[in-house]
Design a protein around this motif. Sequence first.
Motif, PDB file in Angstrom:
ATOM      1  N   THR A   1       0.813  -1.386  -0.046  1.00  0.00           N
ATOM      2  CA  THR A   1      -0.121   0.249  -0.045  1.00  0.00           C
ATOM      3  C   THR A   1       0.965   1.231  -0.026  1.00  0.00           C
ATOM      4  OG1 THR A   1      -0.123  -0.030   2.405  1.00  0.00           O
ATOM      5  CG2 THR A   1      -1.715  -1.134   1.255  1.00  0.00           C
ATOM      6  N   ASN A   2       0.483   2.231  -0.513  1.00  0.00           N
ATOM      7  CA  ASN A   2       1.079   3.447  -0.773  1.00  0.00           C
ATOM      8  C   ASN A   2       0.354   4.506   0.168  1.00  0.00           C
ATOM      9  OD1 ASN A   2       3.099   5.468  -1.436  1.00  0.00           O
ATOM     10  ND2 ASN A   2       2.371   5.430  -3.407  1.00  0.00           N
ATOM     11  N   ARG A   3       1.100   5.496   0.492  1.00  0.00           N
ATOM     12  CA  ARG A   3       0.374   6.710   1.352  1.00  0.00           C
ATOM     13  C   ARG A   3       0.978   7.948   0.887  1.00  0.00           C
ATOM     14  NH1 ARG A   3       3.709   3.537   4.545  1.00  0.00           N
ATOM     15  NH2 ARG A   3       5.349   4.557   5.308  1.00  0.00           N
ATOM     16  N   LEU A   4       0.317   9.014   1.441  1.00  0.00           N
ATOM     17  CA  LEU A   4       0.920  10.177   1.204  1.00  0.00           C
ATOM     18  C   LEU A   4       2.510  10.672   1.774  1.00  0.00           C
ATOM     19  CD1 LEU A   4       0.171  12.917  -0.232  1.00  0.00           C
ATOM     20  CD2 LEU A   4      -0.796  13.729   1.769  1.00  0.00           C
ATOM     21  N   ASP A   5       3.165  10.143   1.390  1.00  0.00           N
ATOM     22  CA  ASP A   5       4.543  10.135   1.956  1.00  0.00           C
ATOM     23  C   ASP A   5       5.759  10.462   0.883  1.00  0.00           C
ATOM     24  OD1 ASP A   5       7.186   9.647   2.896  1.00  0.00           O
ATOM     25  OD2 ASP A   5       6.356   8.265   4.550  1.00  0.00           O
ATOM     26  N   LEU A   6       6.331  11.503   0.601  1.00  0.00           N
ATOM     27  CA  LEU A   6       7.371  11.778  -0.504  1.00  0.00           C
ATOM     28  C   LEU A   6       8.583  10.556  -0.417  1.00  0.00           C
ATOM     29  CD1 LEU A   6       8.184  13.327  -2.762  1.00  0.00           C
ATOM     30  CD2 LEU A   6       9.459  15.008  -1.178  1.00  0.00           C
ATOM     31  N   SER A   7       8.904  10.470   0.876  1.00  0.00           N
ATOM     32  CA  SER A   7      10.001   9.366   0.881  1.00  0.00           C
ATOM     33  C   SER A   7       9.814   8.188   0.435  1.00  0.00           C
ATOM     34  CB  SER A   7      10.638   9.587   2.378  1.00  0.00           C
ATOM     35  OG  SER A   7       9.633   9.139   3.050  1.00  0.00           O
ATOM     36  N   LEU A   8       8.594   7.745   0.714  1.00  0.00           N
ATOM     37  CA  LEU A   8       8.127   6.382   0.206  1.00  0.00           C
ATOM     38  C   LEU A   8       7.721   6.511  -1.037  1.00  0.00           C
ATOM     39  CD1 LEU A   8       7.078   3.476   0.741  1.00  0.00           C
ATOM     40  CD2 LEU A   8       4.962   4.431   1.287  1.00  0.00           C
TER      41      LEU A   8
ATOM     42  N   TYR B   1      14.178   0.030   5.160  1.00  0.00           N
ATOM     43  CA  TYR B   1      13.384  -1.045   5.658  1.00  0.00           C
ATOM     44  C   TYR B   1      12.276  -0.829   6.233  1.00  0.00           C
ATOM     45  CZ  TYR B   1      12.840  -5.679   7.900  1.00  0.00           C
ATOM     46  OH  TYR B   1      12.518  -6.926   8.451  1.00  0.00           O
ATOM     47  N   ALA B   2      12.299   0.197   7.134  1.00  0.00           N
ATOM     48  CA  ALA B   2      10.935   0.628   7.686  1.00  0.00           C
ATOM     49  C   ALA B   2      10.036   1.321   6.929  1.00  0.00           C
ATOM     50  CB  ALA B   2      11.300   1.603   8.772  1.00  0.00           C
ATOM     51  N   LEU B   3      10.452   2.004   5.933  1.00  0.00           N
ATOM     52  CA  LEU B   3       9.351   2.372   4.765  1.00  0.00           C
ATOM     53  C   LEU B   3       8.832   1.270   4.283  1.00  0.00           C
ATOM     54  CD1 LEU B   3      11.135   5.420   3.302  1.00  0.00           C
ATOM     55  CD2 LEU B   3       9.107   5.662   4.291  1.00  0.00           C
ATOM     56  N   LEU B   4       9.623   0.403   3.799  1.00  0.00           N
ATOM     57  CA  LEU B   4       8.864  -0.801   3.091  1.00  0.00           C
ATOM     58  C   LEU B   4       8.136  -1.663   4.015  1.00  0.00           C
ATOM     59  CD1 LEU B   4      12.175  -2.147   1.044  1.00  0.00           C
ATOM     60  CD2 LEU B   4       9.819  -1.132  -0.059  1.00  0.00           C
ATOM     61  N   LEU B   5       8.537  -1.926   5.180  1.00  0.00           N
ATOM     62  CA  LEU B   5       7.722  -2.914   6.027  1.00  0.00           C
ATOM     63  C   LEU B   5       6.512  -2.450   6.422  1.00  0.00           C
ATOM     64  CD1 LEU B   5       7.893  -5.819   7.383  1.00  0.00           C
ATOM     65  CD2 LEU B   5       8.923  -4.661   9.352  1.00  0.00           C
ATOM     66  N   SER B   6       6.456  -1.018   6.504  1.00  0.00           N
ATOM     67  CA  SER B   6       5.110  -0.276   6.709  1.00  0.00           C
ATOM     68  C   SER B   6       4.175  -0.184   5.511  1.00  0.00           C
ATOM     69  CB  SER B   6       5.343   1.124   7.167  1.00  0.00           C
ATOM     70  OG  SER B   6       5.813   1.862   6.445  1.00  0.00           O
ATOM     71  N   SER B   7       4.736  -0.431   4.504  1.00  0.00           N
ATOM     72  CA  SER B   7       4.061  -0.399   3.070  1.00  0.00           C
ATOM     73  C   SER B   7       3.313  -1.791   3.026  1.00  0.00           C
ATOM     74  CB  SER B   7       4.665  -0.058   2.165  1.00  0.00           C
ATOM     75  OG  SER B   7       4.056  -0.091   0.863  1.00  0.00           O
ATOM     76  N   PHE B   8       4.099  -2.871   3.343  1.00  0.00           N
ATOM     77  CA  PHE B   8       3.737  -4.218   3.223  1.00  0.00           C
ATOM     78  C   PHE B   8       3.007  -4.771   4.371  1.00  0.00           C
ATOM     79  CE2 PHE B   8       6.794  -3.730  -0.186  1.00  0.00           C
ATOM     80  CZ  PHE B   8       6.314  -4.580  -1.387  1.00  0.00           C
TER      81      PHE B   8
END
Length: 277
Positions: A42-49, A105-112
Amino acid sequence: MVLSDSHKRQLLAFYTACFLLSYGWLFYNGLLFHQLQPVFFTNRLDLSLDLLLLTGIQEFVLQSPGFRWGIDMICLLLPLLIFLSRKRSFLGPISLLTLVFHFVYALLLSSFSHLSIAGFLGWILVPMLFIPSSIRGFYFSMHIVRIIFLVMFFTAGVWKIRTGGLFNTGQMSGVLLTQHAAYLVHAPGDWFSRTINYLVAHEYLSYSLYLLATVAELVFVIGFFTRKYDRWLIAIFLVFAILDLILIRIFYFHWLIFLGCFWFSRYEEPGEEAMAG
């Protein structure tokens, strides 16, 4: 007493132990990449992600079990490498690499998964303490991270005021029902379900817990003005985290890593002679 290199090594050991506890909790609950075996993100409103996903790394996560195992192992090994490098000149570069990798890693894990990146802020920020080669650099980095944590925890209490939750006596009852709805349906007769139902039915009792939690968060404003009560702030956070784990089943112990900054904050700034490390 002046902050010394010995204190830096002690805080590094504390960081490593807290990281292993946090990582172990993820492993125990099957929340690492190789355990999730994700099929979507899932994506979210986060420029870095957004920038990270533009690299296409999410496709490797979805399609390659080896890649998932690899990033889990690197995530685990980097803090251990920091600890093993504590007396070596490459401690700073390894710490910087850990900071960057854990951020990705945290950006990805929070997305998955359902996990929030907020829970990984200790993983991301605390390695910053070990980047400077001098003790004075360590001192100032430690206090920067301490202030960041104060802002995070204090504003959580302010947000409860801003959203009006603090003025709603049924807020905590609603939170408990929302958080444990599935559990209450599947195990209606056990002690935990009975406890939750009792708190929901007695909204003023549950609201008193909500009020105490908000006060605990707001009390951290003291830390902006003095370090004198940092030991008390550590105790308040621990009680807060334990009760949250018991009642809400939220694992705030990822943030234990930050408490080292409060424990060592009482030590004074090293003199100019410490500039060279």
